[in-house]
Scaffold this motif. Structure first.
Motif, short mmCIF file in Angstrom:
data_model
loop_
_atom_site.label_atom_id
_atom_site.label_comp_id
_atom_site.label_asym_id
_atom_site.label_seq_id
_atom_site.Cartn_x
_atom_site.Cartn_y
_atom_site.Cartn_z
N TYR A 110 0.96 -1.25 -0.05
CA TYR A 110 -0.15 -0.07 -0.17
C TYR A 110 0.98 1.11 -0.06
N LEU A 111 1.82 1.23 0.82
CA LEU A 111 2.66 2.48 0.89
C LEU A 111 3.46 2.74 -0.33
N ASP A 112 3.84 1.54 -0.99
CA ASP A 112 4.59 1.87 -2.55
C ASP A 112 3.63 2.54 -3.36
N ILE A 113 2.49 2.50 -3.17
CA ILE A 113 1.68 3.15 -4.15
C ILE A 113 1.32 4.48 -3.90
N TYR A 114 1.67 5.09 -2.80
CA TYR A 114 1.87 6.40 -2.34
C TYR A 114 2.89 7.00 -1.81
N PRO A 115 3.50 7.33 -2.91
CA PRO A 115 5.33 8.06 -2.46
C PRO A 115 4.98 9.02 -2.10
N ASP A 116 3.81 9.78 -1.77
CA ASP A 116 4.05 11.24 -1.46
C ASP A 116 3.87 11.10 0.30
N PHE A 117 3.53 9.75 0.82
CA PHE A 117 3.82 9.75 2.24
C PHE A 117 5.28 9.64 2.42
N LEU A 118 5.79 10.74 3.12
CA LEU A 118 7.36 10.58 3.41
C LEU A 118 7.31 10.30 4.61
N LEU A 119 8.10 9.10 4.80
CA LEU A 119 8.22 8.31 6.26
C LEU A 119 9.84 8.16 6.31
N PRO A 120 10.51 8.28 7.05
CA PRO A 120 11.81 7.87 7.29
C PRO A 120 11.93 6.47 7.15
N ASP A 121 13.27 6.23 6.47
CA ASP A 121 13.23 4.70 6.50
C ASP A 121 13.17 3.79 7.83
N SER A 122 13.54 4.38 8.50
CA SER A 122 13.91 3.79 10.28
C SER A 122 12.56 3.56 10.82
N GLU A 123 11.52 4.77 10.46
CA GLU A 123 10.10 4.50 10.99
C GLU A 123 9.57 3.59 10.14
N ARG A 124 9.63 3.45 8.91
CA ARG A 124 9.07 2.69 8.03
C ARG A 124 9.20 1.15 8.28
N THR A 125 10.25 0.87 8.70
CA THR A 125 10.93 -0.66 8.79
C THR A 125 10.28 -0.87 10.18
N ALA A 126 10.65 0.11 10.98
CA ALA A 126 9.78 -0.27 12.30
C ALA A 126 8.36 -0.44 12.23
N PHE A 127 7.67 0.32 11.37
CA PHE A 127 6.15 -0.11 11.23
C PHE A 127 5.93 -1.44 10.64
N LEU A 128 6.81 -1.70 9.56
CA LEU A 128 6.41 -2.94 9.03
C LEU A 128 6.67 -4.29 9.70
N ARG A 129 7.65 -4.06 10.76
CA ARG A 129 7.96 -5.38 11.49
C ARG A 129 7.17 -5.15 12.76
N ASP A 130 6.39 -4.46 13.22
CA ASP A 130 5.49 -4.25 14.20
C ASP A 130 3.80 -4.69 13.81
N ARG A 131 3.39 -5.79 13.76
CA ARG A 131 2.24 -6.30 13.60
C ARG A 131 1.19 -5.25 14.30
N LYS A 132 1.24 -4.71 15.41
CA LYS A 132 0.40 -3.67 16.01
C LYS A 132 1.01 -2.39 15.91
N GLY A 133 1.88 -1.98 14.94
CA GLY A 133 2.26 -0.83 14.72
C GLY A 133 1.42 0.09 13.71
N ALA A 134 1.61 1.36 13.91
CA ALA A 134 0.67 2.36 13.09
C ALA A 134 1.65 3.40 12.88
N ILE A 135 1.05 4.22 11.77
CA ILE A 135 1.65 5.52 11.31
C ILE A 135 0.61 6.65 11.18
N VAL A 136 1.07 7.65 11.54
CA VAL A 136 0.05 8.97 11.62
C VAL A 136 0.60 10.04 10.75
#
Length: 385
Positions: A110-136
């Motif tokens: 999903y995130l790959d389709i929306y490149p306008d969402f700018l998220l640091p790589d470290s935060e993106r990785t943390a989100f993808l690894r945590d099944r209860k993770g979220a981004i706002v």
């Protein structure tokens, strides 16, 4: 230069009248800009939509879901370069008045389709690894004071129960029109909970977002996707992301049209006020115009003085309205919260304000200018009393 000095002195002869006229222009220009900004906020989602993104939903209604199994079949179609999916969650954060958009998404796809969402790589990785993770989004984080690492309790409505998410990242928008007032979390986590309580509702998604290679293939790919699932238990309707967003705007089309009309009525009203001001000024100066004609100044010169004065007042008023628009729009955006995820002054709004000011100046000065140009010298000199 001399003409500009003469025009400015003419404008300042009656300081009170000039001040009130300029104040009216400031208010009118500001009101016009704010109303156009509101209209722009309504269409922000559609205007920011990518022309290479399609949205596939249930053909019956957006309320009905689609099987998860559709993903693989869509991904294998010609022209498709990526597929993600999302479910509207509709939960409540602490209090029902704390409404903001929440989506359970397919993670990386999903995130790959929306490149306008700018998220640091470290935060993106943390989100993808945590099944209860979220981004706002940044706007949402600023409004509620969310920080990376915070645990956010959400009471489900569509998916009942108490859900808990950990913020792993805060995304910014690449463009001013990017929506940064949304919360995203993992569809897999929600689906696991649904399987335990409502097994029949599991493995269902709300919409598929489909990335295509070329924008010109949008119609062909859309038809191919819908044909793939024709006569199935869950037929699909595929459209461009912009058309999908405009479908929501259409629900309140009458309100948007009314706001547009009011914005232009404001300009018409101030045009009438401005025309009255210029007509009064021209009548008071008939003897002066006659004297200028005696001295050899032509009708064009008189018209230049009158129209120049009207344009000067209009542009000064517009400048004041534009200067006030930015802080006022910022204050409104802060108080609206997530009601309008995107609320910013667009360049086209500024251009419309300047254009409206020029139009008001030209039209309000045109009639007095024509009369002054056609006035006979004798009639003008008779006005001396």
């Amino acid at each position: 230069m001399y003409v500009l000095r003469l025009i400015s002195r003419n404008a300042l002869r009656h300081k009170l009248r000039t001040a009130l006229t300029v104040l009216g222009l400031v208010v009118a220009t500001l009101s016009f800009g704010l109303l156009q900004t509101v209209v722009g906020a309504w269409y922000a989602g559609a205007e920011g939509a990518s022309n290479t993104t399609l949205v596939t939903r249930n053909a019956t209604s957006l309320v009905f879901s689609l099987p998860l199994a559709y993903q693989a079949r869509i991904r294998g179609m010609e022209g498709v370069t990526g597929v993600g999916y999302a479910n509207w969650f509709g939960g409540i954060y602490k209090d029902p008045k704390n409404f903001f958009a929440q989506f359970a998404i397919s993670g990386q796809s999903y995130l790959d389709i929306y490149p306008d969402f700018l998220l640091p790589d470290s935060e993106r990785t943390a989100f993808l690894r945590d099944r209860k993770g979220a981004i706002v989004g940044r706007k949402l984080a600023d409004q509620y004071g969310f920080k990376v690492g915070d645990t956010i309790p959400i009471r489900g409505t569509i998916y009942p129960g108490q859900w808990s998410f950990t913020i792993r990242g805060i995304y910014d928008g690449r463009q001013p029109s990017t929506n940064t007032a949304t919360m995203f979390f993992h569809w897999d986590y929600v689906n696991e909970g649904v399987k335990k309580v409502y097994p029949r509702r599991a493995n269902q998604v709300g919409v598929y977002v489909v990335r295509i290679a070329r924008a010109e293939d949008a119609a062909a790919v859309s038809q191919a996707i819908d044909a793939q699932f024709a006569n199935s238990l869950a037929e699909t309707l595929t459209e461009t992301e912009k058309a999908f967003q405009l479908g929501f705007v259409a629900m309140s089309e009458a309100i948007v049209a009314a706001i547009r009309i009011v914005s232009f009525v404001v300009i018409i009203i101030i045009m009438a006020v401005m025309a009255n001001t210029m007509a009064m000024s021209a009548r008071e100066r008939q003897a002066e115009y006659a004297t200028l004609k005696v001295l050899g100044f032509g009708p064009g010169y008189l018209a230049l003085l009158i129209i120049g004065e009207a344009l000067l007042l209009a542009l000064v008023g517009a400048a004041g309205g534009i200067a006030l628009l930015f802080p006022l729009a910022g204050a409104i955006a802060a108080n609206l919260g997530t009601m309008f995820p995107v609320f910013h002054v667009a360049p086209v709004t500024l251009a419309m304000q300047v254009g409206a000011a020029l139009l008001v100046g030209l039209i309000s000065g045109a009639i007095p200018a024509v009369r002054a140009a056609r006035m006979r010298i004798l009639d003008g000199l008779r006005s001396i009393a």
